[in-house]
Design a protein around this motif. Structure first.
Motif, mmCIF file in Angstrom:
data_model
loop_
_atom_site.group_PDB
_atom_site.id
_atom_site.type_symbol
_atom_site.label_atom_id
_atom_site.label_comp_id
_atom_site.label_asym_id
_atom_site.label_seq_id
_atom_site.Cartn_x
_atom_site.Cartn_y
_atom_site.Cartn_z
ATOM 1 N N GLU A 66 -16.486 17.648 -13.044
ATOM 2 C CA GLU A 66 -15.746 17.251 -14.243
ATOM 3 C C GLU A 66 -14.593 16.311 -13.900
ATOM 4 O O GLU A 66 -14.350 15.322 -14.604
ATOM 5 N N VAL A 67 -13.873 16.596 -12.842
ATOM 6 C CA VAL A 67 -12.730 15.753 -12.470
ATOM 7 C C VAL A 67 -13.192 14.384 -11.973
ATOM 8 O O VAL A 67 -12.628 13.355 -12.337
ATOM 9 N N THR A 68 -14.212 14.357 -11.139
ATOM 10 C CA THR A 68 -14.680 13.073 -10.587
ATOM 11 C C THR A 68 -15.471 12.262 -11.611
ATOM 12 O O THR A 68 -15.618 11.054 -11.460
ATOM 13 N N GLY A 69 -15.989 12.940 -12.627
ATOM 14 C CA GLY A 69 -16.809 12.243 -13.608
ATOM 15 C C GLY A 69 -18.233 12.030 -13.152
ATOM 16 O O GLY A 69 -18.998 11.292 -13.789
ATOM 17 N N HIS A 70 -18.622 12.675 -12.066
ATOM 18 C CA HIS A 70 -19.985 12.529 -11.557
ATOM 19 C C HIS A 70 -20.920 13.486 -12.275
ATOM 20 O O HIS A 70 -20.528 14.592 -12.652
ATOM 21 N N THR A 71 -22.165 13.054 -12.450
ATOM 22 C CA THR A 71 -23.155 13.926 -13.072
ATOM 23 C C THR A 71 -23.835 14.817 -12.043
ATOM 24 O O THR A 71 -24.451 15.816 -12.397
ATOM 25 N N GLY A 125 -4.729 20.306 -19.118
ATOM 26 C CA GLY A 125 -5.958 19.607 -19.447
ATOM 27 C C GLY A 125 -6.518 18.827 -18.273
ATOM 28 O O GLY A 125 -5.972 18.805 -17.173
ATOM 29 N N LEU A 126 -7.613 18.122 -18.546
ATOM 30 C CA LEU A 126 -8.380 17.459 -17.509
ATOM 31 C C LEU A 126 -7.905 16.046 -17.202
ATOM 32 O O LEU A 126 -8.072 15.543 -16.078
ATOM 33 N N ASP A 127 -7.306 15.369 -18.163
ATOM 34 C CA ASP A 127 -7.010 13.941 -18.025
ATOM 35 C C ASP A 127 -6.082 13.631 -16.851
ATOM 36 O O ASP A 127 -6.273 12.644 -16.132
ATOM 37 N N GLU A 128 -5.063 14.461 -16.653
ATOM 38 C CA GLU A 128 -4.113 14.184 -15.574
ATOM 39 C C GLU A 128 -4.778 14.327 -14.204
ATOM 40 O O GLU A 128 -4.489 13.561 -13.290
ATOM 41 N N ALA A 172 0.833 -1.201 0.000
ATOM 42 C CA ALA A 172 0.000 0.000 0.000
ATOM 43 C C ALA A 172 0.870 1.254 0.000
ATOM 44 O O ALA A 172 0.584 2.229 -0.704
ATOM 45 N N GLU A 173 1.930 1.235 0.794
ATOM 46 C CA GLU A 173 2.828 2.389 0.842
ATOM 47 C C GLU A 173 3.499 2.615 -0.509
ATOM 48 O O GLU A 173 3.670 3.754 -0.944
ATOM 49 N N ALA A 174 3.838 1.522 -1.186
ATOM 50 C CA ALA A 174 4.485 1.640 -2.501
ATOM 51 C C ALA A 174 3.531 2.243 -3.527
ATOM 52 O O ALA A 174 3.917 3.101 -4.342
ATOM 53 N N ARG A 175 2.275 1.800 -3.499
ATOM 54 C CA ARG A 175 1.283 2.351 -4.433
ATOM 55 C C ARG A 175 1.078 3.843 -4.195
ATOM 56 O O ARG A 175 1.021 4.640 -5.137
ATOM 57 N N THR A 176 0.963 4.207 -2.922
ATOM 58 C CA THR A 176 0.757 5.618 -2.600
ATOM 59 C C THR A 176 1.962 6.453 -2.996
ATOM 60 O O THR A 176 1.829 7.562 -3.534
ATOM 61 N N ALA A 177 3.153 5.923 -2.728
ATOM 62 C CA ALA A 177 4.382 6.655 -3.073
ATOM 63 C C ALA A 177 4.492 6.848 -4.586
ATOM 64 O O ALA A 177 4.902 7.922 -5.063
ATOM 65 N N LYS A 178 4.135 5.829 -5.354
ATOM 66 C CA LYS A 178 4.192 5.925 -6.815
ATOM 67 C C LYS A 178 3.230 6.993 -7.327
ATOM 68 O O LYS A 178 3.580 7.815 -8.195
ATOM 69 N N ALA A 179 1.993 7.000 -6.766
ATOM 70 C CA ALA A 179 1.006 7.998 -7.186
ATOM 71 C C ALA A 179 1.463 9.399 -6.788
ATOM 72 O O ALA A 179 1.324 10.357 -7.557
ATOM 73 N N ALA A 180 2.017 9.530 -5.571
ATOM 74 C CA ALA A 180 2.481 10.843 -5.108
ATOM 75 C C ALA A 180 3.593 11.366 -6.002
ATOM 76 O O ALA A 180 3.624 12.561 -6.338
ATOM 77 N N ALA A 181 4.510 10.489 -6.397
ATOM 78 C CA ALA A 181 5.621 10.916 -7.254
ATOM 79 C C ALA A 181 5.103 11.395 -8.607
ATOM 80 O O ALA A 181 5.579 12.401 -9.152
ATOM 81 N N ARG A 182 4.109 10.689 -9.132
ATOM 82 C CA ARG A 182 3.605 11.050 -10.455
ATOM 83 C C ARG A 182 2.808 12.353 -10.429
ATOM 84 O O ARG A 182 2.932 13.183 -11.340
ATOM 85 N N PHE A 183 2.004 12.537 -9.386
ATOM 86 C CA PHE A 183 1.041 13.649 -9.405
ATOM 87 C C PHE A 183 1.420 14.809 -8.488
ATOM 88 O O PHE A 183 0.633 15.737 -8.327
ATOM 89 N N ARG A 184 2.613 14.776 -7.900
ATOM 90 C CA ARG A 184 2.977 15.842 -6.974
ATOM 91 C C ARG A 184 2.977 17.217 -7.659
ATOM 92 O O ARG A 184 2.516 18.210 -7.089
ATOM 93 N N GLY A 185 3.495 17.275 -8.877
ATOM 94 C CA GLY A 185 3.523 18.550 -9.584
ATOM 95 C C GLY A 185 2.126 19.090 -9.811
ATOM 96 O O GLY A 185 1.880 20.301 -9.643
ATOM 97 N N VAL A 186 1.215 18.217 -10.182
ATOM 98 C CA VAL A 186 -0.179 18.629 -10.376
ATOM 99 C C VAL A 186 -0.757 19.157 -9.069
ATOM 100 O O VAL A 186 -1.403 20.213 -9.027
ATOM 101 N N ALA A 187 -0.513 18.409 -7.978
ATOM 102 C CA ALA A 187 -1.054 18.815 -6.679
ATOM 103 C C ALA A 187 -0.503 20.168 -6.246
ATOM 104 O O ALA A 187 -1.228 21.001 -5.694
ATOM 105 N N ARG A 188 0.780 20.389 -6.501
ATOM 106 C CA ARG A 188 1.367 21.673 -6.103
ATOM 107 C C ARG A 188 0.781 22.833 -6.899
ATOM 108 O O ARG A 188 0.602 23.938 -6.371
#
Length: 889
Positions: free
Chosen positions: A817-822, A755-758, A650-666
């Motif tokens: 739009e981000v969550t894809g919910h109507t 864009g929206l995809d990331e 679980a920690e590895a999955r979270t770390a991988k996601a954080a590394a990929r999306f940290r720039g977006v989050a910032r």
């Protein structure tokens, strides 16, 4: 009212909200509908009996009007005109009616939730988010490893967010019992009619009970209020959580020695937190621990008595062990009359005799009977394990590991003090106290600081170090702030200073960033080094969610807290420290609230490590611990999340996601914080906020012993406001600004650039962003744009109104739009139904509140008599809106 957003966007939002309302009504399950209908009919009967058919007719007129307004059949202005027709006294009665209705609807939903849990618990598949599911996912061996270091540590606080009087809560609990009786199957017509009569009687009592407190709570009132959760729920529910873990680990639970250990410990700030609360004194802290001890010792005595009376095992069939026989003989030597009496009442029943003797010793511990009292919980545990071993050795395993095991777990969890009483004080108070001592003169406040430390020493002498050793320093800026507490302890008691674990609390953005440097400095403090050496190199750090969110806005604060966790976890590895992060979360979404299990799963990798400590406060305490089944479910969900979050995968999955999306989050955080500060730091904003919300009046609700604000007079900046009234007041306006403001601007900045995809990928893959957006979605769902605009217009600043509502429109649109919910809360049907079904009735109270607030804010003079009556109406409506939205601060 100013034109705010373009008409097309507004019409789209209104159409979406109408669709949400329609779907919520059709989704209402029949069992829930029946309970709501029954309770509503009985309340209507009570109202008519009290105030006549005319009062009930007026309540119905308003109810139908707000529903029609939500359907677009009439305008909000027509509802305002209706409310303005009534005399103030009649408006007060109508506000009481809607407030009582919400209490009853909340109760009906709680009953439905409990029934649903029982129906879903078929035994074929584990419940989602349960301990059994975590074990199924991770495997028994992996969980058994994690259990060794597992620790769940909720800390009850007295932060004033429970708007209901204790008398009202008690009345609701009685109604709950009657409703359970009414719905019990197999009742005849006469029984059912009598149960309905009793239910009507209790609802009548609720109606006639004053909703508002007439006197301000003192800290010991708060202690006694919290004790109700222990007496009525926690003492029984905690061992059932351990039993669930035992069963999930494959133990023939109740017939074998358990694998589960007592991993829950409770803490309390109630009577110990003196930061900003001059009413909490050393004497209060002393009395608080005595109240706690009284409650837990009574509970342990009753449990030992109850179990002892059932152990009618004959010595011939279930012979006692030689150790138990010897212990009974020794007891008879020292207390011949007591043991002889027990032997006479329970002949040839040695196990029963022993446990009744244990109960007598617990009673003596409570009564301070020194010749019979236990000196420590460990002594009591030794006596309980003595009888358990004897029973198991005689083949009575089910007696050894059944209810007796529950009692052992209860002693291990609660000790003789129930919950560790933690002290909290502001770093500046310590600095000023030391300066005074060094100058050779001490003020009353400095003497109180020293008296507090002496009280901690007294508690440790009486109940042991685990009863009170943590000392939290708010606004910690450097290691010197920690060293100051140890130095004050030496001034207070010299070599007899108590054992202290001084906990730094980091709250502002700058302090969170500086946290690792402070911890490095703490390693140079001799007292800290000594505690690390004797305490398995354990260290605790507290992170403040409330003030960071108030300073930075929800999105930026969320990322700042996450990055602080990452940095602290990395620091702990480098310095070989076993770090526990203490999460200072509030109940509301604007203060770090939301589902606790999802919050755990969103923590930074390495920051959980099988340990989760968090504050529980105000309405959250009774929402989570007001009923056995719900309390057990909550604790299982959090335990499951802690287990899952602590695994390497679980920690590895979270770390991988954080590394990929940290720039977006910032990017999101930066643009979000900029938008948030542009509003909250604008000239005139604090004054405007005071005008458009019932901020000034909330203090009159007497929610708690703690002052609602730092200093006197109207707030000149956000720093003057405590986080709780800040969030509470925004909830009353139906804006809920602290829970979402700025996120729309943050999302827009990223969408414009990449864009929206990331963002959608980040929402799917990174628990942190998913938790943030889901919580914002919840907050938006409890926001009503039309009602909010009416409040915001009271401040005479069209520029602020446009700014707030434009950000709301943007945030709502982009979150969907981000969550894809109507629609908002599309994937959370139960919560969506609860929010949408309440909205029209909350609208009724909001219109009543707006009438009072707009008159109180008017430029022309209001007589003292009218002001008092308007204030009563306003405060009743505040109470009712809090009940309807089910959150305050």
């Amino acid at each position: 009212m100013p034109a705010i957003a373009n008409e097309q966007a507004e019409r789209s939002a209104q159409a979406a909200q109408q669709a949400e309302r329609s779907s919520a009504v059709t989704e209402m399950p029949e069992e829930l509908r029946a309970d709501v209908r029954l309770l509503g009919e009985l309340l209507g009967q009570v109202i008519a009996e009290y105030g006549g058919d005319d009062l009930l007719a007026d309540v119905e007129r308003l109810r139908k009007a707000v529903i029609a307004a939500r359907r677009g059949e009439i305008s909000g202005d027509e509802v305002t005109a209706l409310v303005a027709e009534w005399p103030i006294d009649r408006a007060v009665q109508i506000a009481r009616a809607f407030t009582c209705y919400f209490h009853l609807v909340n109760l009906a939903e709680e009953h439905f939730r409990i029934r649903t849990l029982r129906v879903r618990d078929t035994g074929k598949e584990p419940l989602p988010d349960s301990i059994a599911q975590a074990v199924q996912e991770l495997g028994e061996e992996r969980v058994a490893e994690l259990v060794e270091g597992l620790r769940l540590h909720p800390v009850l606080t007295a932060h004033p967010t429970e708007a209901r009087r204790r008398a009202v809560v008690t009345a609701i609990q009685r109604i709950s019992g009657r409703l359970t009786d009414y719905n019990s199957p197999g009742r005849g017509a006469a029984e059912r009619a009598e149960t309905r009569r009793r239910l009507l009687e209790e609802i009548d009592l609720l109606w006639r009970t004053a909703q508002l407190r007439s006197t301000k709570l003192n800290p010991l009132d708060e202690v006694r209020t919290a004790m109700a959760a222990f007496d009525e729920t926690l003492f029984r529910a905690v061992p059932m959580v351990y039993r669930s873990l035992d069963a999930a680990l494959g133990v023939d639970t109740g017939a074998r020695a358990p694998k589960a250990r007592a991993f829950i410990r409770y803490g309390s700030w109630i009577g110990g937190d003196r930061d900003g609360n001059p009413n909490v004194t050393a004497r209060v802290t002393r009395d608080a621990i005595l109240i706690q001890a009284e409650h837990v010792l009574i509970a342990l005595e009753n449990a030992a008595q109850r179990i002892g009376r059932t152990l009618t095992l004959n010595a011939g069939q279930t012979p006692p062990s030689p150790e138990l026989r010897a212990a009974l003989a020794a007891a008879e030597d020292h207390h011949p009359e007591l043991v002889s009496e027990m032997a006479t009442r329970s002949p040839r029943e040695p196990h029963r005799q022993w446990l009744l003797f244990v109960a007598a010793r617990v009673a003596a511990t409570r009564q301070r009977g020194l010749d019979l009292a236990y000196r420590s919980p460990e002594e009591l545990l030794a006596d309980l394990r003595l009888v358990q071993t004897s029973l198991a050795g005689a083949g009575a395993a089910r007696q050894a590991y059944g209810e007796l095991q529950h009692l052992i777990w209860q002693v291990e969890t609660f000790g003789f003090h129930l919950a560790e009483l933690e002290v909290r004080q502001h770093s500046q108070v310590h600095a000023e106290a030391l300066a005074e001592i060094q100058a050779g003169r001490t003020s009353e406040r400095t003497e109180e600081v020293l008296a507090t430390i002496r009280t901690v020493a007294w508690i440790q002498e009486r109940f042991g170090v685990t009863a009170a050793s943590r000392y939290v320093v708010s606004f910690t800026r450097s290691a010197d702030d920690i060293a100051a507490v140890y130095e004050l302890a030496r001034h207070a008691l010299g070599d007899r200073a108590p054992t202290l674990d001084v906990v730094p609390l980091f709250e502002s953005g700058a302090d969170l960033a500086n946290a690792p440097a402070v911890l490095t400095g703490m390693l140079d403090i001799p007292a800290v080094r000594d505690r690390l050496a004797t305490g398995e190199r354990r260290l605790e750090v507290m992170l403040g969610y409330s003030d960071s969110a108030k300073e930075l806005g929800p999105a930026a604060a969320t990322l700042k807290l996450y990055e602080a966790q990452e940095a602290l976890a990395a620091w702990a590895v480098v310095h070989d420290v076993r770090l526990t992060l203490f999460h200072g979360r509030g109940g509301a979404l604007g203060r770090g609230g939301g589902p606790a299990n999802r919050a755990v799963l969103a923590q930074a990798p390495g920051s959980v490590g099988g340990r989760f400590k968090v504050t529980e406060q105000g309405e959250v305490i009774f929402a989570r611990y007001g009923h056995d089944a719900i309390a057990r479910r909550h604790m299982e969900q959090v335990t499951s999340a802690v287990l899952l979050a602590s695994t390497p995968s679980a920690e590895a999955r979270t770390a991988k996601a954080a590394a990929r999306f940290r720039g977006v989050a910032r990017q999101v955080a930066s643009a979000s914080e900029k938008a948030y500060r542009a509003l909250t730091e604008a000239p005139g904003f604090p004054e405007w906020f005071s005008l458009v919300s019932p901020l000034e009046e909330i203090g009159s609700l007497r929610l708690g012993s703690r002052p609602a604000r730092r200093g006197l007079g109207a707030p000149r900046s956000l720093d003057d406001l405590r986080a709780i009234p800040w969030v509470f007041a925004w909830a009353q306006t139906r804006v809920n600004l602290p829970g979402w403001y700025g996120l729309g601007s943050g999302l827009a900045a990223v969408i414009d650039e990449i864009g929206l995809d990331e963002l959608r990928a980040a929402y799917r893959e990174w628990p942190l962003l998913a938790s943030l957006l889901d919580n914002v979605e919840m907050s938006l769902a409890k926001t009503d744009r039309d009602i909010a605009a009416r409040y915001l217009a009271l401040g005479g600043r069209d520029d602020f109104v446009r700014q707030v509502l434009a950000e709301y429109d943007l945030t709502r649109r982009l979150v969907l739009e981000v969550t894809g919910h109507t629609r908002l809360l599309e994937n959370r049907r139960v919560l969506s139904r609860a929010v949408q079904l309440r909205d029209p009735y909350v609208d009724a109270l909001s219109h009543l509140q707006l009438r009072a607030l707009s008159r109180l804010r008017a430029d022309h003079e209001v007589s003292e008599e009218e002001r008092e009556r308007l204030s009563t109406l306003l405060l009743l409506s505040v109470n009712g809106v809090a009940a309807g939205l089910q959150n305050t601060g």
